[in-house]
Design an enzyme around this catalytic site. Structure first.
Site, PDB file in Angstrom:
ATOM      1  N   HIS A 144     -11.137  -3.495   3.355  1.00 52.62           N
ATOM      2  CA  HIS A 144     -11.069  -3.117   4.640  1.00 52.62           C
ATOM      3  C   HIS A 144     -11.965  -1.917   5.173  1.00 52.62           C
ATOM      4  O   HIS A 144     -11.750  -1.368   6.121  1.00 52.62           O
ATOM      5  CB  HIS A 144      -9.631  -2.932   5.271  1.00 52.62           C
ATOM      6  N   ASP A 145     -12.539  -1.363   3.976  1.00 54.85           N
ATOM      7  CA  ASP A 145     -13.267  -0.123   4.199  1.00 54.85           C
ATOM      8  C   ASP A 145     -14.907  -0.149   4.139  1.00 54.85           C
ATOM      9  O   ASP A 145     -15.456   0.796   4.192  1.00 54.85           O
ATOM     10  CB  ASP A 145     -13.011   1.098   3.144  1.00 54.85           C
ATOM     11  N   ASP A 169       0.877  -1.192   0.020  1.00 54.04           N
ATOM     12  CA  ASP A 169      -0.151   0.193   0.098  1.00 54.04           C
ATOM     13  C   ASP A 169       0.987   1.361  -0.013  1.00 54.04           C
ATOM     14  O   ASP A 169       1.903   1.210   0.659  1.00 54.04           O
ATOM     15  CB  ASP A 169      -0.889   0.054   1.189  1.00 54.04           C
ATOM     16  N   GLU A 227      -6.396   3.940  -5.678  1.00 52.07           N
ATOM     17  CA  GLU A 227      -7.919   3.919  -5.115  1.00 52.07           C
ATOM     18  C   GLU A 227      -8.416   5.269  -5.299  1.00 52.07           C
ATOM     19  O   GLU A 227      -7.669   6.373  -5.199  1.00 52.07           O
ATOM     20  CB  GLU A 227      -7.622   3.697  -3.512  1.00 52.07           C
ATOM     21  N   ASP A 231      -3.048   4.741  -2.222  1.00 52.95           N
ATOM     22  CA  ASP A 231      -4.265   5.130  -1.230  1.00 52.95           C
ATOM     23  C   ASP A 231      -4.720   6.635  -1.704  1.00 52.95           C
ATOM     24  O   ASP A 231      -3.801   7.313  -1.956  1.00 52.95           O
ATOM     25  CB  ASP A 231      -3.664   5.371   0.171  1.00 52.95           C
TER      26      ASP A 231
END
Ligand code: NOJ
Length: 623
Positions: A404-405, A179, A333, A275
């Site tokens: 994970h969100d 990430d 993302e 991210d």
């Protein structure tokens, strides 16, 4: 150049205009058909606020025009063959380290834990792993607040552990992507500490400071500005108070980021997930947010940075200087980015990113993550048809339902126990047979569902906790809690369920976040022994994918598109044809035609005849 006098249909004909209008319609739950209506289409832009039920004011039109008139490019059509690449054939698996596997009994997952489960991941058929952040961090946002890019978070292990992990992943012929969080750092990062203590040093300009705050809000509640006593100024934080936004306008900072990325690529990692990468370029002067857009989107200021003026430049530069020389893969993302913008960010000839994660399929029109509602799979169908038919050969779609969100997808659609198994498999069929790169989130392969949190004390996520406090100002605690429960990211962050022993075999110590009793029936060990489990289905489906390369690059042809609750398509190339037939509802559905050929895989053991059973999903091979 588009102006207030331009007609709505001209704006809609502009790719960026279409993305923005589509987004607004989605948010307002208005059908796209409205724009195609000739009367509405010929109206001038300036009447849009009135048309949209006065929910959007004049300022919205100005913002729209600014965005439209700064993007001069449109994506090319489909003139060539799809270029082949390893990441177009790979199945990715996302690991949220904190909750994956703990090796030392402190209740927190770690790198040695991951190493001990690599054989499992390989056996599942995974080709590449995406690791959520494992860098040194004070954990205000579980690692998305990085204190030191060159160090491993102490709870997760050491750099030696990381080196070992990378070697072991490669030994198993898998790839590893990390990430990359470079929109912001932790306020404990040394750059930020220097920036506030030595404002005249080179670090003084590494972050976004302002004498007076503007009206932008943070994604994690409240104003997006912290008062910084040392400087007598305000620092921007789009996320938590401890995640301070970097100033990408500063070239030395960009250079530092490039060097840091190279440092990791030198180690041999295979790429990055970037991210909130579409937020890195903020409109200069940081103008005030439009209130009506803020109300609609629930956050103020987004229009000034979600597709900022220098975004393409920064990405292109990074690709040329850092990613291409190392042959590294990148997936961005990109919240809020629609299809046309995604094309401009990912088309192969533009050299910016390889792929993006867009999120518009995760909630239904007019809904947000914190709404409690049932997700209708017919919406997913229409979303997928649109992307498969229009994203084009130069771009590769990403296929995902969980990360994970977000809460678990099965729970969003239908939480009745009897459907869990078939529904988990149905989602797998969609994800693994459309054209695109699938990203499976840990636990999804077991059909994990939302956790049964009982009180706010059981939640850990900064977003949920801040929002809860904010909601409690205007509603009863119980109401606020039930809203948080609908959308909390913690649903996806409870420990991976390995077996039916204490703490699900995740750890010998008490896990950092609670887990309910679901692991007693849903866990890796039990599912491996059960031929009919979701886990075995994923495994078989991934094998099937590898045996039928038509899934990677073949055409997708949808049939009976208008038929509600039916999702049916062919995957075709010169050598073979697959047919995928899915019942999107929990009722029986009459078949108009029985498929020819042989059934390769299905979420029902026995074949049906004249009707499809609830959530039935099958893959057929035609001769
Ligand atoms: C997106 C990440 O996926 C999320 O977990 C995080 O909170 C924000 N970006 C901020 O880094």
């Amino acid at each position: 150049m588009l102006t207030k006098k331009s007609r709505i249909k001209d704006v809609y004909a502009n790719p960026i205009g279409r993305d923005i209008i589509d987004r607004v319609l989605l948010q307002m739950n208005i059908s796209k058909k409205a724009v195609n209506n000739p009367i509405i289409g010929s109206l001038r832009l300036k009447v849009l606020p009135k048309l949209l039920k006065s929910q959007l004011d004049e300022g919205f039109v100005d913002t729209l025009l600014t965005l439209l008139n700064t993007e001069h490019e449109t994506a090319k059509g489909n003139d060539e063959m799809i270029l082949k690449a390893w990441w177009k054939e790979a199945v990715f698996y996302q690991i949220y380290t904190r909750s994956f596997k703990d090796s030392n009994g402190d209740g927190i997952g770690d790198l040695q834990g991951i190493i001990s489960k690599l054989d499992y991941i390989k056996e599942l058929g995974i080709d590449a792993i995406w690791l959520s952040p494992i860098y040194d961090s004070p954990n205000d946002d579980n690692g998305y607040d990085i204190r030191d890019y060159h160090k491993i978070m102490a709870e997760f292990g050491t750099m030696e552990d990381f080196n070992q992990l990378l070697t072991e992943v490669h030994n198993r012929d898998m790839k590893l992507i990390m990430d990359l969080v470079v929109n912001h750092t932790s306020d404990e990062h040394k750059w930020y500490q220097k920036a506030i203590q030595e404002p005249n040093s080179k670090y003084g300009d590494y972050y976004i400071f302002k004498d007076q705050p503007n009206n932008w809000t943070s994604f994690f509640s409240g104003s997006a500005w912290n008062y910084v006593e040392e400087r007598g100024q305000y620092a921007l934080h789009l996320f938590s108070k401890k995640q301070i936004d970097l100033n990408w306008e500063n070239e030395t900072l960009r250079q530092e980021i490039h060097d840091m990325i190279k440092w990791w690529l030198e180690k041999g990692i295979d790429g990055f997930r970037l991210d909130v990468i579409n937020y890195i370029s903020k409109r200069s002067g940081l103008p005030e947010a439009n209130e009506s857009i803020g109300k609609l989107m629930e956050y103020k200021g987004v229009e000034h940075y979600f597709y900022g003026p220098r975004l393409h430049e920064y990405l292109h530069d990074m690709k040329e200087k850092v990613f291409i020389p190392y042959n590294a893969f990148s997936v961005g993302e990109t919240p809020g980015i629609g299809m046309e913008m995604s094309k401009l960010l990912t088309a192969d000839y533009r050299k910016e990113l390889d792929m993006v994660f867009s999120f518009d399929h995760l909630e239904m029109p007019g809904r947000t993550r914190f709404d409690d509602y049932h997700y209708d799979l017919n919406y997913l169908k229409s979303f997928m048809i649109n992307w498969m038919e229009n994203y084009g050969e130069h771009c590769q779609p990403s296929l995902f339902f969980e990360n994970h969100d977000n809460p678990r997808m099965i729970s969003k659609i239908n939480s009745e126990r009897q459907y869990r198994n078939v529904l988990g498999k149905l989602l797998a069929v969609i994800q693994l047979t459309l054209r695109g790169t699938p990203f499976i989130y840990q636990g999804q392969e077991l059909g994990m569902i939302n956790q049964n949190f009982q009180s706010i004390e059981e939640l850990r996520d900064v977003e949920s906790l801040n929002l809860y406090d904010e909601l409690c100002n205007t509603m009863k605690k119980e109401e606020a809690f039930s809203k948080i429960l609908a959308g909390s990211r913690d649903h996806a962050r409870t420990p991976m369920q390995w077996n039916n022993q204490q703490y699900a075999g995740f750890s010998t110590g008490k896990p950092w976040i609670m887990m309910d009793e679901d692991y007693k029936i849903c866990n890796v060990e039990t599912q491996f022994q059960d031929e009919n489990s979701i886990l075995r289905f994923f495994q078989n489906l991934i094998t099937l994918r590898k045996e039928h390369r038509v899934i990677y690059y073949g055409e997708v042809l949808f049939i009976n598109q208008k038929e509600k609750d039916l999702f049916a398509y062919y995957r075709k190339d010169g050598t073979e044809t697959l047919y995928i037939e899915i019942n999107l509802s929990s009722s029986n559905k009459k078949r108009t035609k029985y498929p020819e050929g042989i059934r390769l895989l299905s979420n029902y053991a026995e074949d049906s005849s004249s009707f499809l059973r609830p959530y039935e999903a099958s893959i057929w091979k035609y001769n």
